[in-house]
Design a protein around this motif. Structure first.
Motif, PDB file in Angstrom:
ATOM      1  N   TYR A   1      -4.256   2.453  -4.690  1.00 28.99           N
ATOM      2  CA  TYR A   1      -3.429   3.536  -4.175  1.00 28.99           C
ATOM      3  C   TYR A   1      -2.517   3.105  -3.037  1.00 28.99           C
ATOM      4  O   TYR A   1      -1.532   3.787  -2.748  1.00 28.99           O
ATOM      5  N   ARG A   2      -2.829   1.993  -2.400  1.00 28.14           N
ATOM      6  CA  ARG A   2      -2.002   1.530  -1.288  1.00 28.14           C
ATOM      7  C   ARG A   2      -1.026   0.450  -1.733  1.00 28.14           C
ATOM      8  O   ARG A   2       0.065   0.326  -1.193  1.00 28.14           O
ATOM      9  N   HIS A   3      -1.445  -0.367  -2.722  1.00 32.22           N
ATOM     10  CA  HIS A   3      -0.613  -1.488  -3.164  1.00 32.22           C
ATOM     11  C   HIS A   3      -0.204  -1.393  -4.629  1.00 32.22           C
ATOM     12  O   HIS A   3       0.330  -2.352  -5.187  1.00 32.22           O
ATOM     13  N   ASN A   4      -0.514  -0.257  -5.271  1.00 30.54           N
ATOM     14  CA  ASN A   4      -0.033  -0.009  -6.628  1.00 30.54           C
ATOM     15  C   ASN A   4      -0.550  -1.017  -7.652  1.00 30.54           C
ATOM     16  O   ASN A   4       0.092  -1.300  -8.647  1.00 30.54           O
ATOM     17  N   LEU A   5      -1.737  -1.578  -7.390  1.00 26.47           N
ATOM     18  CA  LEU A   5      -2.387  -2.458  -8.348  1.00 26.47           C
ATOM     19  C   LEU A   5      -3.253  -1.629  -9.295  1.00 26.47           C
ATOM     20  O   LEU A   5      -3.569  -0.473  -9.002  1.00 26.47           O
TER      21      LEU A   5
END
Length: 716
Positions: A184-188
């Motif tokens: 959710y923070r790095h879109n992985l």
């Protein structure tokens, strides 16, 4: 649109206009064939081996578990303590304020629903099994000292609380925090491999990533199968106790089939419906059963026991946490209890961690860790103290037959305790139904998570296809049956100790990767602190209020723009201002792009200035219209109850202030404030890390599918 981190919800929890649309056919979840095939072959091979050659399978499993326990016992002990220390450290430091998602995101589930789901997924029917059987076993057959004494009784309760305590929940917290942070923070992708991105980079999308997910799958399914095996044995006896139905393999097969059907129906309905409702009902019934025993039994004794058990646990925890029994090692006891529990928690960590991440978007790291460590264990401490002390009271007052039954046939212990109270048909029925719900919530949550493990998901909010969820529900049932045929619950426990070992190594790398990534967050925070006076540290005032006259400020405070006014601001102010910045950056040799997109159905554009910094984190300044509810005091002068805020978004999410009413010059000044702070962040990152592998990801991908398509083209 290039690297656009979309805001997902406004303050009321509803998606902003145009922020979400149903996935296209190309964006539907796809099967991750290497992980699906690799894990399926491994699991089915073990299951067939157990069914076709029972004696050999049983002998090999117990021989291997003896070697693992004797060789790696110290390692398991040190690992669980290190994980707990790490998650607590992260939560109490400044980085604990970081959200598991964009800065503007907020939780989707209320506290009760959230804790109910994490509790039901994180424990299961085994809590009913061990809350009575373990205190009696540790009391009569302690690892140290003489049994059946007052000290043995106190220590028996502490051992049970210790095995179900915060060390295990620390493992869940690590996995959930890591998965949610990177997704959710790095879109992985919301997958185990994502947590290793800071360590191995883009190789998470190749063979190394597949191996990690397969290891997680093997640990997960054996951990779940152990809980389901315990549940089958206990529910089988519960049906015999109430209705006289026979105990044995045939009935256990029937129970597994019923549970698979129920789990399938629940998991196909998704998290928001089936799993959520079952979890809430599960917790309510468990609380009712616990209160019944508390008030129907020796209430004063149980209240004293709760307080005393907690005090003993606090006093003895440090020594027990690092006790490896170096001088008086009871190998059989360690393998059957402490090492089994640590391996079991490790095996469940991928499953529960991914499920916790799936339901925890928008919470801060501090909220997440506090909730995971405190809320479920508080309930567990009450449950174990009430049921465990009630059972000990029976044995200590002369009911030795009950004690011997709890040791020799532990699946009967819980019902044997309820038999000592009034209204036993009703309490036994509630216990059986509660156990069935525990059983089903473990199975359906596990099937959902394993479907996600073996899928390529278009985004972190998506789940694996329904047929894959059904497949894993059935496979889990087959594996549970196979291991029960070999040797019952002890064989399942032994297999869990073995399967937990490979994934424990992955946990070490996950800690390293998360630590490295959170240092980037620290550098980002430092860039804000060291920014210019007009920068984000005093955003609401310095960026705009000090740069305009009082009349402009007053007009802006009273403005509630609708779609037409918002679009006019975009066309006349935001787009020209960002266009000027882009042109000036390019004239100085900086690669920049300006992206303008309409928001579906709103009639308003969003504009995004993106600056590529090569291997380091990109700069993004996006003006995004967020729809809000009109304040009640302003509704009399408006024909609608909605208005738009022109909020600033970066890769991390919304900064939470409104640009509407800014002039072009004021907006350009705000862009430059952000740009200078970003340059300071890059400087802080280089100084702190000498690398930016996590930051780099923002420049090369917008999600799972893009990375996978790139990787597959290179490999194929």
């Amino acid at each position: 649109m290039t690297n656009s981190a979309r805001p997902s919800a406004d303050s009321s929890g509803a998606p902003p206009a145009g922020s979400a649309s149903p996935p296209s056919r190309a964006e539907q979840p796809r099967v991750n064939k290497p992980v699906l095939i690799g894990s399926s072959v491994g699991i089915l091979a073990v299951a067939l081996w157990a069914i076709l050659d029972r004696e050999s399978a049983d002998a090999v499993i117990f021989a291997v578990v003896g070697w693992v326990g004797g060789t790696f016992g110290w390692y398991y002990t040190l690992l669980v303590v290190a994980v707990l220390a790490f998650v607590v450290y992260v939560a109490v430091t400044k980085v604990g304020k970081t959200r598991l998602g964009p800065d503007h995101s907020r939780p989707a589930f209320n506290l009760f629903t959230w804790t109910a789901m994490l509790f039901a997924a994180g424990i299961g029917v085994d809590l009913m099994f061990f809350s009575v059987a373990e205190p009696i076993t540790q009391y009569m057959q302690p690892p140290r000292g003489e049994g059946e004494t007052i000290e043995a009784a106190r220590q028996a309760m502490v051992w049970t609380l210790f095995h179900y305590g915060i060390l295990g929940w620390g493992l869940y917290a690590l996995m959930g925090m890591a998965l949610a942070y990177f997704a959710y923070r790095h879109n992985l992708p919301l997958s185990i491999r994502s947590a290793l991105y800071p360590i191995i980079g883009k190789r998470i999308h190749g063979a190394a990533g597949h191996a990690v997910d397969i290891a997680a799958m093997l640990g997960t399914i054996f951990g779940i199968a152990t809980s389901l095996g315990i549940g089958v044995a206990q529910l089988n006896y519960g049906l015999y106790f109430m209705f006289g139905l026979p105990e044995g393999t045939a009935m256990q097969i029937a129970l597994i089939a019923v549970a698979v059907v129920m789990a399938t129906a629940s998991v196909v309905s998704g998290v928001d419906k089936g799993i959520r409702r079952l979890a809430e009902l599960n917790v309510l019934l468990a609380v009712a059963l616990m209160l019944f025993v508390f008030f129907a039994g020796k209430t004063r004794f149980l209240a004293d026991g709760i307080v005393g058990n907690i005090g003993d646990m606090i006093a003895r925890f440090p020594g027990m946490a690092l006790d490896t029994f170096a001088y008086d090692r009871p190998d059989d006891w360690l393998n059957a209890w402490t090492l089994f529990f640590w391996a079991w928690w490790i095996a469940w960590a991928p499953f529960v961690g991914l499920f916790l991440a799936r339901i925890s978007r928008g919470r801060t790291i501090r909220q997440f860790v506090t909730g995971v460590l405190v809320v479920p264990f508080a309930f567990i401490a009450l449950w174990i103290s009430i049921f465990g002390n009630s059972a000990l009271d029976l044995v200590m007052n002369g009911n030795t037959a009950f004690g011997e039954m709890a040791i020799s046939t532990p699946e009967r212990a819980f019902y044997g305790l309820l038999e000592q109270y009034p209204m036993v048909p009703l309490s036994a029925a509630i216990a059986t139904f509660t156990g069935l719900l525990f059983y089903v919530t473990s199975a359906d949550s596990g099937a959902l998570v394993m479907a996600n493990f073996t899928s390529k998901l278009p985004d972190s909010e998506a789940d694996g296809p329904n047929w894959l969820r059904v497949f894993w529900a059935v496979v889990t049932g087959v594996l549970t049956l196979a291991m029960l045929l070999v040797g019952g619950v002890p064989t399942l426990q032994a297999a869990t100790v073995i399967m937990g070992l490979p994934f424990s190594v992955v946990l070490v790398f996950i800690m390293m990767g998360l630590f490295k990534a959170l240092r980037v967050e620290t550098a980002l925070a430092a860039s804000y602190r060291n920014g210019l006076p007009g920068a984000l540290s005093s955003r609401a005032n310095a960026a705009g209020e000090q740069r305009r006259g009082w009349k402009q400020r007053l007009a802006r405070s009273m403005a509630y723009p609708g779609p037409k006014q918002a679009q006019r601001f975009m066309l006349e102010t935001a787009c020209p201002a960002l266009g000027e910045v882009k042109a000036e950056l390019e004239s100085q040799g900086v690669e920049a792009s300006l992206n303008i997109e309409p928001l579906n159905g709103s009639g308003i554009d969003t504009v995004d200035l993106f600056v590529d910094f090569g291997p380091e984190r990109a700069f993004k300044y996006q003006v995004y219209p967020v729809r809000k509810n009109l304040p009640s005091y302003a509704r009399a002068s408006s024909a609608t109850d909605k208005y738009y805020r022109m909020e600033v978004f970066s890769l991390e999410g919304s900064y939470g202030y409104d640009l509407y009413g800014y002039s072009q010059e004021q907006l350009i000044a705000d862009v430059l404030d952000h740009y200078e702070m970003h340059l300071e962040f890059l400087h802080q990152t280089r100084e702190a890390l000498h690398t930016t592998s996590v930051a780099e990801h923002h420049n090369v991908t917008t999600g799972w599918d893009d990375d996978y398509q790139t990787t597959e083209k290179k490999e194929g």
